[in-house]
Design an enzyme around this catalytic site. Sequence first.
Site: not given
Length: 355
Positions: A159-161
């Site tokens: 869900p981030e990078m």
Amino acid sequence: MSNRKPNFVRSFIVKSRLLLSSVLVATSLFAASDADLLKAAKDAGLKALPTTQAQVDEMLNEIGVKPNKFTKAKAELGKKLYFEPRLSKSGIISCNTCHNLGLGGTDGIAAAVGHKWTVNPHHLNSPTVYNSVLNTTQFWDGRAMTLVDQAKGPIEAEPEMATPAKLAVERISSLPEYQAEFKKIYKDGITFDNIADAIASFERTLLTPSKFDKFMNGDLKALNKAEKQGLQTFIDKGCVTCHTGVNLGGSMQAFEVAGKYKFANVGDFKGDANGMVKTPTLRNVAETAPYFHNGAIWKLDEAVKEMGSIQLGIEISDAEAKSIINFLNALTGEKPKVVYPQFPASTEATPKPEL
């Protein structure tokens, strides 16, 4: 000619001497009060920021966190990687996206947004990166001890990078300029561990000394009267129970000790296995709204009152909250000057962005 002074002159001299005496006594009492406040702050565990990287190492060793080996070359490389969007699968997200150095080291939104506009699944707020090297633990649930370990997490998190370690290494290895820099600094060249180590080295430089640090170093005039009163209120109310140490936070503490957090239903985060939550640093807190792990409170006075209720079991009045905030504003520090880097151009070997 008589040396005897006229009555009005003698009266003026006497009054002046009395006034001067009163000022000296008041000044002495004021100085003693300031000295007592400084001692109380130190006794409560509050500390000034270190001013050198050697002092950072010393402080980390004191709190039981193993420091990585710092060099200026590492930090300069780490700066590029901190802003490097190609470390994300999409090629548009960097560490600075969620930890924006121009926004107090945060993103200014309630819950972090990452790959494909994914909102953090636990509705977690992005903590500030400034001074984070001096936290005793990293992440809201304390699952990492060091910035090196922390730096790996967001890069790989979907869900981030959303970039697997292998892809991150492939992206950076495809750029000859990075190859040359890593070769100079690391014997084993470009690895995921070394990428994280370089980023952490840059983050070590993000210290923000404030007027509070001058006060803690003995400059009793560094804080004004309202800020000193706020510090006294901060201590007297028990805020230092959790917000202590050099970062006035940054350690794992029990949450909802005396009451229930009114926005506990925003997101599903409940702390670590024991219900412990990393206490946010209060440094630069005036710049890092919204507050709490889920970013549900936007006003600093509301956050102060809520902490009094759920952690200390007390009601903090409007006047007391205002006093504490006067002190908290004194924790806004001077940010290091960071020049946005120019990145190496992508090559034919650089893996393409995946949106």
